[in-house]
Motif scaffolding. Sequence first.
Motif, PDB file in Angstrom:
ATOM      1  N   CYS A  81      -0.874 -65.304  98.058  1.00 52.26           N
ATOM      2  CA  CYS A  81      -2.203 -64.936  97.561  1.00 52.26           C
ATOM      3  C   CYS A  81      -3.283 -65.404  98.539  1.00 52.26           C
ATOM      4  O   CYS A  81      -3.271 -66.551  99.001  1.00 52.26           O
ATOM      5  N   LEU A  82      -4.185 -64.509  98.807  1.00 55.51           N
ATOM      6  CA  LEU A  82      -5.274 -64.858  99.697  1.00 55.51           C
ATOM      7  C   LEU A  82      -6.358 -65.600  98.907  1.00 55.51           C
ATOM      8  O   LEU A  82      -6.722 -65.206  97.808  1.00 55.51           O
ATOM      9  N   ARG A  83      -6.859 -66.648  99.464  1.00 55.19           N
ATOM     10  CA  ARG A  83      -7.899 -67.443  98.812  1.00 55.19           C
ATOM     11  C   ARG A  83      -9.263 -66.817  99.078  1.00 55.19           C
ATOM     12  O   ARG A  83      -9.720 -66.739 100.204  1.00 55.19           O
ATOM     13  N   LYS A  84      -9.875 -66.346  98.007  1.00 54.24           N
ATOM     14  CA  LYS A  84     -11.144 -65.657  98.155  1.00 54.24           C
ATOM     15  C   LYS A  84     -12.304 -66.643  98.039  1.00 54.24           C
ATOM     16  O   LYS A  84     -12.292 -67.547  97.212  1.00 54.24           O
ATOM     17  N   GLN A  85     -13.282 -66.453  98.899  1.00 61.77           N
ATOM     18  CA  GLN A  85     -14.488 -67.272  98.842  1.00 61.77           C
ATOM     19  C   GLN A  85     -15.381 -66.797  97.676  1.00 61.77           C
ATOM     20  O   GLN A  85     -15.568 -65.601  97.491  1.00 61.77           O
ATOM     21  N   PRO A  86     -15.910 -67.720  96.843  1.00 61.19           N
ATOM     22  CA  PRO A  86     -16.768 -67.311  95.717  1.00 61.19           C
ATOM     23  C   PRO A  86     -18.068 -66.673  96.221  1.00 61.19           C
ATOM     24  O   PRO A  86     -18.624 -67.094  97.218  1.00 61.19           O
ATOM     25  N   MET A  87     -18.450 -65.632  95.514  1.00 60.06           N
ATOM     26  CA  MET A  87     -19.670 -64.935  95.917  1.00 60.06           C
ATOM     27  C   MET A  87     -20.904 -65.694  95.431  1.00 60.06           C
ATOM     28  O   MET A  87     -20.914 -66.233  94.331  1.00 60.06           O
ATOM     29  N   LYS A  88     -21.932 -65.715  96.267  1.00 62.60           N
ATOM     30  CA  LYS A  88     -23.160 -66.397  95.899  1.00 62.60           C
ATOM     31  C   LYS A  88     -23.954 -65.545  94.910  1.00 62.60           C
ATOM     32  O   LYS A  88     -24.073 -64.346  95.102  1.00 62.60           O
ATOM     33  N   PRO A  89     -24.498 -66.151  93.829  1.00 65.52           N
ATOM     34  CA  PRO A  89     -25.276 -65.357  92.862  1.00 65.52           C
ATOM     35  C   PRO A  89     -26.592 -64.860  93.464  1.00 65.52           C
ATOM     36  O   PRO A  89     -27.163 -65.497  94.333  1.00 65.52           O
ATOM     37  N   LEU A  90     -26.994 -63.680  93.006  1.00 63.95           N
ATOM     38  CA  LEU A  90     -28.235 -63.112  93.510  1.00 63.95           C
ATOM     39  C   LEU A  90     -29.428 -63.882  92.935  1.00 63.95           C
ATOM     40  O   LEU A  90     -29.453 -64.239  91.774  1.00 63.95           O
ATOM     41  N   ARG A  91     -30.391 -64.127  93.805  1.00 65.24           N
ATOM     42  CA  ARG A  91     -31.591 -64.836  93.361  1.00 65.24           C
ATOM     43  C   ARG A  91     -32.544 -63.866  92.657  1.00 65.24           C
ATOM     44  O   ARG A  91     -32.754 -62.752  93.103  1.00 65.24           O
ATOM     45  N   LYS A  92     -33.069 -64.323  91.563  1.00 67.92           N
ATOM     46  CA  LYS A  92     -34.013 -63.478  90.820  1.00 67.92           C
ATOM     47  C   LYS A  92     -35.381 -63.535  91.484  1.00 67.92           C
ATOM     48  O   LYS A  92     -35.813 -64.569  91.930  1.00 67.92           O
ATOM     49  N   LYS A  93     -35.951 -62.349  91.579  1.00 68.58           N
ATOM     50  CA  LYS A  93     -37.294 -62.291  92.158  1.00 68.58           C
ATOM     51  C   LYS A  93     -38.322 -62.910  91.204  1.00 68.58           C
ATOM     52  O   LYS A  93     -38.274 -62.680  90.012  1.00 68.58           O
ATOM     53  N   LYS A  94     -39.206 -63.669  91.776  1.00 66.60           N
ATOM     54  CA  LYS A  94     -40.241 -64.313  90.966  1.00 66.60           C
ATOM     55  C   LYS A  94     -41.350 -63.291  90.632  1.00 66.60           C
ATOM     56  O   LYS A  94     -41.767 -62.547  91.480  1.00 66.60           O
ATOM     57  N   THR A  95     -41.691 -63.276  89.385  1.00 65.92           N
ATOM     58  CA  THR A  95     -42.759 -62.358  88.938  1.00 65.92           C
ATOM     59  C   THR A  95     -44.022 -63.164  88.569  1.00 65.92           C
ATOM     60  O   THR A  95     -43.909 -64.289  88.074  1.00 65.92           O
ATOM     61  N   MET A  96     -45.116 -62.543  88.834  1.00 66.31           N
ATOM     62  CA  MET A  96     -46.388 -63.217  88.553  1.00 66.31           C
ATOM     63  C   MET A  96     -46.898 -62.805  87.166  1.00 66.31           C
ATOM     64  O   MET A  96     -46.957 -61.618  86.851  1.00 66.31           O
ATOM     65  N   LYS A  97     -47.182 -63.766  86.373  1.00 65.30           N
ATOM     66  CA  LYS A  97     -47.702 -63.497  85.035  1.00 65.30           C
ATOM     67  C   LYS A  97     -49.252 -63.383  85.077  1.00 65.30           C
ATOM     68  O   LYS A  97     -49.895 -64.211  85.646  1.00 65.30           O
ATOM     69  N   LEU A  98     -49.794 -62.261  84.471  1.00 66.84           N
ATOM     70  CA  LEU A  98     -51.242 -62.030  84.444  1.00 66.84           C
ATOM     71  C   LEU A  98     -51.775 -62.267  83.016  1.00 66.84           C
ATOM     72  O   LEU A  98     -51.119 -61.913  82.036  1.00 66.84           O
ATOM     73  N   SER A  99     -52.913 -62.775  82.987  1.00 69.82           N
ATOM     74  CA  SER A  99     -53.548 -63.024  81.666  1.00 69.82           C
ATOM     75  C   SER A  99     -54.112 -61.718  81.118  1.00 69.82           C
ATOM     76  O   SER A  99     -54.240 -60.726  81.842  1.00 69.82           O
ATOM     77  N   THR A 100     -54.436 -61.709  79.842  1.00 70.32           N
ATOM     78  CA  THR A 100     -54.930 -60.478  79.197  1.00 70.32           C
ATOM     79  C   THR A 100     -56.278 -60.050  79.766  1.00 70.32           C
ATOM     80  O   THR A 100     -56.522 -58.863  80.006  1.00 70.32           O
ATOM     81  N   SER A 101     -57.155 -60.982  80.011  1.00 74.51           N
ATOM     82  CA  SER A 101     -58.473 -60.651  80.564  1.00 74.51           C
ATOM     83  C   SER A 101     -58.350 -60.075  81.968  1.00 74.51           C
ATOM     84  O   SER A 101     -59.065 -59.148  82.363  1.00 74.51           O
ATOM     85  N   THR A 102     -57.409 -60.573  82.706  1.00 75.42           N
ATOM     86  CA  THR A 102     -57.200 -60.079  84.087  1.00 75.42           C
ATOM     87  C   THR A 102     -56.687 -58.649  84.074  1.00 75.42           C
ATOM     88  O   THR A 102     -57.069 -57.810  84.870  1.00 75.42           O
ATOM     89  N   LYS A 103     -55.721 -58.356  83.118  1.00 76.44           N
ATOM     90  CA  LYS A 103     -55.185 -56.992  83.004  1.00 76.44           C
ATOM     91  C   LYS A 103     -56.303 -55.999  82.637  1.00 76.44           C
ATOM     92  O   LYS A 103     -56.371 -54.913  83.188  1.00 76.44           O
ATOM     93  N   LYS A 104     -57.196 -56.410  81.689  1.00 74.42           N
ATOM     94  CA  LYS A 104     -58.265 -55.520  81.282  1.00 74.42           C
ATOM     95  C   LYS A 104     -59.224 -55.266  82.435  1.00 74.42           C
ATOM     96  O   LYS A 104     -59.694 -54.146  82.640  1.00 74.42           O
ATOM     97  N   SER A 105     -59.490 -56.296  83.218  1.00 69.95           N
ATOM     98  CA  SER A 105     -60.385 -56.137  84.363  1.00 69.95           C
ATOM     99  C   SER A 105     -59.771 -55.188  85.384  1.00 69.95           C
ATOM    100  O   SER A 105     -60.454 -54.352  85.985  1.00 69.95           O
TER     101      SER A 105
END
Length: 528
Positions: free
Chosen positions: A497-521
């Motif tokens: 059996c060939l020893r497989k290297q574990p795959m690295k997990p994908l990094r989640k992209k960081k999202t910017m949270k906007l406030s309600t007043s900013t969205k309305k503007s």
Amino acid sequence: ISLQMISTVSNSSLLQPGFSLLNFDGHVFFFGQKGWPKRSCPTGVFLLDIKQNELKMKPAFFSKDSCYLPPLRYPAVCTLRSAAKADEYQYIIHGGKTPNNDLSDKIYFMSLVSKTSKKITFQCIEKDLGGDVPEARYGHTINVVHSRGKSMSVLFGGRSYTPLAQRTTEKWNSVVDCLPSVFLIDFEFGCCTSYMLPELQDGLSFHVSIARDDTIYILGGHSLQNNTRSPNLYKLKIDLPLGSPAVTCTILPGGISVSSAIVTQISDTEFVLVGGYHSDNQKRLVCNTIVLEDSKIEIVESVSPEWTPDIKHCRMWFGCDMGKGSVLLGIPGANKQLIPDTNYFYILRCKGAEEDKEEESITQICSQTSSEDPGDSTPFEDSEEFCFSAEANSFDVDDADTYNEDDEEDESETGYWITCSASCNIDINTWVPFYSTELNKPAMILCSSGAGHWVHAQCMDLSETMLLRLSEANVKYFCNKHVDLNKGLQTPQKVVCLRKQPMKPLRKKKTMKLSTSTKKSFLRRLFE
């Protein structure tokens, strides 16, 4: 002249009328056995040893570059010495019958390659000829003549089958005399020339031929066309100048009406003629002395041995020259014998009393013809005689390697004609060759299952290419019945059996949270 019986002859069923003896360095070998060679000696060539009145046989071998030599019976055999070294020679073998009763038109050269106490190896080469090539035949003679520093082979006589255009169902295998042509064969250039001489009117077979220098004497012989034994004595003289050869024939007085006689040499110029037949049912019990001096021949009657009652009353006899004044004679055994095809053999010595005393200690009799082939003859009748050529010497043979026919399997029951499988359809009465390598027996291959067993290649549906590949490769073969079972019993190979290297997990992209007043503007600016 003395006569001595060989009390015990083992494996004598192989020694039937028609085989030949070859002498190399004082050792005698025979080929042309009855039937096809068996697995214990596939070459069909044996070393013979007569020791303490018992004949033993040791298989010989062929070199890898040798051609196939079938067990030919009633061929023409003579020696051809090397021009460079007088002590080196080889045997010329032409024609003869195969175990299938086919006639051969091939010519072979057989020489000794190596010899040890355990193994003797020969080389056999087939020669190709051009020009007037002799047709397939048996019961003929071949000699070597020497003239003006050159040598040629001379072939004469014999019998052949009726031409195909003249054959009928009732007489399909009937034989006829070959034309009385004299063939000169030049092996140096591979050419052959035939000559028709007016003195030779009838075809002859089973005659005696004695060669000396440039002359060949032909004595006796049987003619099928006239059913007579020639009383003539022919003298063939071959002149080999720089141009074309000259062949002349002279009929001399003093011939003997005899066929299948045997000639043995007792001195440089003296020979003894024994055996043969006056007629189909009358043996010739008289002996003659032949003297060759100054291109002359003289034949006189000599003292005959005291023949035993068995020899006197038997219907047929056979034998051949064994060299140094000795002859081997054979007669058929009694019909009530337990062992079939058994013959009784005698040694006839044609020497003086003092020479006989010197040979009392010799236990093996062999022979070797001289460089002039003076004793070269074909002493046999159709289905009656066989040909020997040998010289007296004793030697030890390893008994452990001695051939024993009793060790062979009965091929009719456990050999080639077995029922190898449930679907086997090979029958001895209806079988015909299927592969190009087959001749008179079906091709077989060993199944390696268990203790092993033989199967027919044709029953296993093997192609000829696969059959040849299996015979050359060092691999195990399993028949159709055991191939699946063998696969099931095989231990599975360990899978790494060939020893497989574990795959690295994908990094989640960081999202910017906007406030309600900013969205309305942002939306207000987008629609403005």
